[in-house]
Motif scaffolding. Structure first.
Motif, mmCIF file in Angstrom:
data_model
loop_
_atom_site.group_PDB
_atom_site.id
_atom_site.type_symbol
_atom_site.label_atom_id
_atom_site.label_comp_id
_atom_site.label_asym_id
_atom_site.label_seq_id
_atom_site.Cartn_x
_atom_site.Cartn_y
_atom_site.Cartn_z
ATOM 1 N N LEU A 149 0.727 -1.232 -0.061
ATOM 2 C CA LEU A 149 -0.097 0.044 -0.054
ATOM 3 C C LEU A 149 0.889 1.340 -0.167
ATOM 4 O O LEU A 149 0.600 2.255 -0.605
ATOM 5 N N TRP A 152 2.151 1.836 -3.618
ATOM 6 C CA TRP A 152 1.395 2.166 -4.548
ATOM 7 C C TRP A 152 1.214 3.688 -4.241
ATOM 8 O O TRP A 152 0.981 4.484 -4.965
ATOM 9 N N LEU A 153 1.060 4.122 -2.971
ATOM 10 C CA LEU A 153 0.531 5.565 -2.611
ATOM 11 C C LEU A 153 1.704 6.435 -3.014
ATOM 12 O O LEU A 153 1.501 7.367 -3.648
ATOM 13 N N HIS A 156 1.574 6.965 -6.833
ATOM 14 C CA HIS A 156 0.218 7.701 -6.934
ATOM 15 C C HIS A 156 0.549 9.077 -6.769
ATOM 16 O O HIS A 156 0.182 9.961 -7.601
ATOM 17 N N LYS A 175 -0.625 5.509 5.399
ATOM 18 C CA LYS A 175 -0.926 4.194 5.429
ATOM 19 C C LYS A 175 -1.372 3.735 6.706
ATOM 20 O O LYS A 175 -2.202 2.594 6.745
ATOM 21 N N LEU A 178 -5.058 3.725 6.385
ATOM 22 C CA LEU A 178 -5.720 2.942 5.265
ATOM 23 C C LEU A 178 -5.412 1.483 5.424
ATOM 24 O O LEU A 178 -6.123 0.690 5.023
ATOM 25 N N GLN A 232 -8.038 0.125 -6.975
ATOM 26 C CA GLN A 232 -7.289 1.336 -6.769
ATOM 27 C C GLN A 232 -7.998 2.300 -6.112
ATOM 28 O O GLN A 232 -7.667 3.078 -5.353
ATOM 29 N N ASP A 233 -9.528 2.381 -6.535
ATOM 30 C CA ASP A 233 -10.121 3.483 -5.993
ATOM 31 C C ASP A 233 -10.430 3.367 -4.442
ATOM 32 O O ASP A 233 -10.684 4.240 -3.608
ATOM 33 N N THR A 234 -10.321 2.188 -4.273
ATOM 34 C CA THR A 234 -10.461 1.743 -2.827
ATOM 35 C C THR A 234 -9.247 1.557 -2.120
ATOM 36 O O THR A 234 -9.374 0.807 -0.982
ATOM 37 N N THR A 235 -8.251 1.684 -2.662
ATOM 38 C CA THR A 235 -7.030 1.501 -2.229
ATOM 39 C C THR A 235 -6.897 0.186 -1.651
ATOM 40 O O THR A 235 -6.211 -0.186 -0.341
ATOM 41 N N THR A 238 -4.480 -3.402 -7.111
ATOM 42 C CA THR A 238 -4.165 -3.119 -8.207
ATOM 43 C C THR A 238 -4.155 -4.205 -9.118
ATOM 44 O O THR A 238 -3.955 -5.465 -8.781
#
Length: 666
Positions: A149, A152-153, A156, A175, A178, A232-235, A238
């Motif tokens: 996570l 990916w963040l 992003h 992090k 989430l 991806q929208d809900t983290t 992917t």
């Protein structure tokens, strides 16, 4: 002839555009034609989307697609394409079928050209789409950016213009919120039921990694690009390209990823709300450590001969195995346990071969026998973690085995979890750590010869080590289903103490015992009685272990303990402190008598005299160079006078060098 994406899309039928929107974008297609075309053009120019759709192609279509990408944006005749793939053994019909599929999914376009009254049919990859495919191949994402996570963040935020440092700061700030279990479960609950079930399945049954071509087995009706957007929208995850061939792992394809943090939250929650109840359980406890004491004692007391190849003779091995504690469970037999003890002893030079093709316990072995349980377990774990005879590529398996211990800390002692939980989580952590190990200029062809592991073998081989070696040390228990298949593991209280999750238990709180006049010792164990069980194993023979442990003290068992460095006074103190009833006088007297006949030396500090029932032992002690410097005088057959002042610690160590115990008289 140059092929442009906008032009080829504009010539498509309305039904084809709707199909492409469903494939590339997902959801309902816009009603307005211009909006639909703009949406498709943007999506089909996105590198990740191109990779996602291309990953769904079969082998023949992939070959033709790669041949077309060799001339990005340019159209080619059928004969040129067939010649380019001739080495793949494809027939003309196979090439035509592949071209039809590529055109259908939008990765290629079919255009016509008219020259001298003759119309030719040409095929090619639109220029914008080819550029996106090239960028996707060039921008290989590190495993950390794909699997975690945080990674990916960071990617992003950088894509939105943040500097690498700012992106890392923002990712680390978000992090904890989430990745928390409650937050993850809340986002999962908001998904549609079929999507939620798919995420749970990928996390629990596949460890958060599923090849994209297998997505249809867990999710029907939702296209890959749409699923990627939802993840991806809900983290939660992917979809991306995972290329691990540079690290010696057979993996180069698109994968569906559920983030490492999400997988851990799912597994912890699943273990709580859906507890596993194995049909059969196995718990070895301290037996492996205790058995090494028996193995070393056998080597010390008897002549253990070995063959030319260095193995123990079968007849000797059978006699030795009979002395070992019986092993519960389905993982090992006594001879296998003996083989492991033998390999461990040789690896650390705790035993050594003599010139007469026999063994002896080395000084290092004697020092090991005197160590407390925890220290012995640590040394044994070092050996078992480095075992190169277990299946799997050791390049990957050695660090994975260490990571399992880290993963274990996330779970409560005595809580059953699915058998593959530990291997899956350790694999994810390991793969994410590979980001700094890549080698530039490494082989980029299809599959390098040096790669010997794939994603599945990494986890399955690691599970074999867990169910064998981690179980062998008593750090985990194994659970089996009705078919005898290993289906669950749990962290033991001893394992939790070993990992520093629980403080060590004092022996006085580990249980209590009853000592009978016939030298039987019955242990009523507490919840964390492993240390006490181990101490009793050292000087008594275990006869039965169930809800109660039954031991019997014999001259041989006492000899074993004294030769390993235990003190008679310590044994008597333990029996007196933990016994519910007074220690029978005959037991105390017999222990004293057995110890003296075994060669125990008593030191009287008041007059600096050494007393022993065995004159032979005093003869040997008198030859010790350190004691010789102090000056020795033989008073009588059983008494040795020390003529100079001496400290207790070095004196007891010098005497123990001869394999006998020492008692300090009060």
């Amino acid at each position: 002839m140059r092929i442009q994406l906008a032009r080829t899309l504009s010539k498509r039928a309305a039904s084809e555009l709707v199909y492409l929107h469903d494939l590339w974008v997902g959801g309902a297609a816009p009603n307005r034609a211009k909006q639909l075309l703009d949406t498709l053009r943007n999506k089909m120019s996105d590198p990740a989307s191109v990779q996602t759709v291309a990953a769904r192609l079969d082998g023949s279509s992939i070959n033709v697609y790669r041949a077309l990408l060799a001339k990005p944006g340019n159209a080619a005749h059928f004969d040129e394409i067939r010649t380019a793939v001739s080495s793949k053994g494809m027939s003309a019909t196979g090439v035509r079928v592949a071209l039809a599929e590529l055109v259908q999914v939008g990765l290629a376009a079919n255009v016509s050209t008219r020259n001298a009254g003759h119309t030719s049919s040409l095929w090619g990859v639109p220029a914008e789409l080819a550029q996106a495919a090239t960028r996707a191949n060039r921008q290989g994402r590190a495993p950390f950016e794909l699997l975690t996570l945080t990674g990916w963040l960071m990617t992003h935020f950088q894509s939105q213009g943040a500097s690498p440092k700012d992106a890392e700061t923002q990712a680390n700030r978000m992090k904890p919120f989430l990745g928390a279990e409650a937050a993850v479960l809340g986002r999962l609950q908001e998904l549609a039921p079929d999507l939620r079930n798919a995420v749970w399945t990928i996390a629990l049954e596949h460890g958060g990694l599923l090849p994209l071509q297998n997505l249809g087995s867990v999710l029907n009706g939702t296209q890959a690009n749409e699923f990627r957007s939802i993840l991806q929208d809900t983290t939660l995850g992917t979809i991306g390209m995972m290329d691990l061939e540079d690290f010696g792992i057979r993996q180069r394809s698109q994968v569906v990823v559920i983030f490492q943090d999400v997988v851990l939250a799912c597994m912890k929650h699943h273990a709580k709300v859906n507890p596993i109840v194995p049909t059969q359980t196995a718990s070895i406890g301290v037996d492996f450590v205790s058995n090494f004491d028996r193995f070393a004692n056998f080597v010390d007391d008897e002549t253990v001969r070995f063959t030319v190849s260095g193995t123990i003779f079968k007849s000797t091995g059978k006699r030795l195995a009979e002395r070992l504690l019986p092993n519960p469970g389905l993982e090992f037999g006594r001879l296998e346990i003996l083989e492991m003890e033998y390999r461990f002893a040789l690896a650390f030079r705790f035993i050594d071969r003599t010139g007469a093709r026999s063994f002896r316990v080395t000084q290092a072995g004697k020092e090991f026998l005197a160590l407390p349980l925890l220290d012995k377990q640590r040394i044994m774990l070092d050996c078992l973690a480095e075992d190169r005879d277990m299946p799997g590529d050791v390049t990957h398996q050695l660090p994975l085995r260490r990571l399992v211990l880290l993963v274990l800390k996330h779970f409560e002692p005595n809580q059953w979890i699915d058998a593959m939980t530990l291997p899956f989580l350790a694999r994810s952590i390991y793969l994410a750590s590979l980001q700094a190990k890549g080698r530039e200029g490494s082989e980029k062809a299809s599959f390098p010869v040096r790669s010997s592991a794939d994603l599945n073998s990494l986890s399955w081989n690691l599970f074999t080590w867990v169910r064998k070696h981690l179980y062998l040390l008593g750090l985990v228990d194994m659970g089996y289903d009705q078919n005898g298949r290993a289906c669950a593991v749990r962290l033991t209280h001893m394992g939790a103490e070993f990992l520093g999750m629980l403080p060590a238990t004092d022996l006085s709180a580990a249980g209590h015992i009853v000592v009978n006049p016939d030298y039987e010792v019955v242990l009523f164990p507490g919840e964390r009685s492993h240390e006490l069980i181990y101490e009793l194993d050292r000087f008594a023979d275990r006869e039965k272990s169930d809800s109660l442990y039954h031991y019997r003290i014999t001259p041989a068992s006492l000899h074993r303990a004294l030769s390993e460095g235990m003190q008679l006074d310590a044994i008597l103190k333990l029996l007196n402190q933990l016994s519910r009833t007074p220690l029978p006088q005959n037991v105390e007297y017999s222990l004293e008598s057995w110890a003296r006949s075994d060669g125990m030396v008593v030191f009287h500090p008041a007059d600096a005299k050494l007393l022993c029932d065995s004159a032979e032992i005093l003869d040997r002690i008198s030859l010790h160079p350190e004691l010789g410097r102090l000056g020795l005088e033989r008073v009588d057959q059983n008494t040795l006078q020390i003529c100079s002042a001496v400290e207790l610690d070095p004196l007891t160590n010098w005497i123990r060098d001869y394999g006998v115990s020492v008692r300090i008289a009060s």
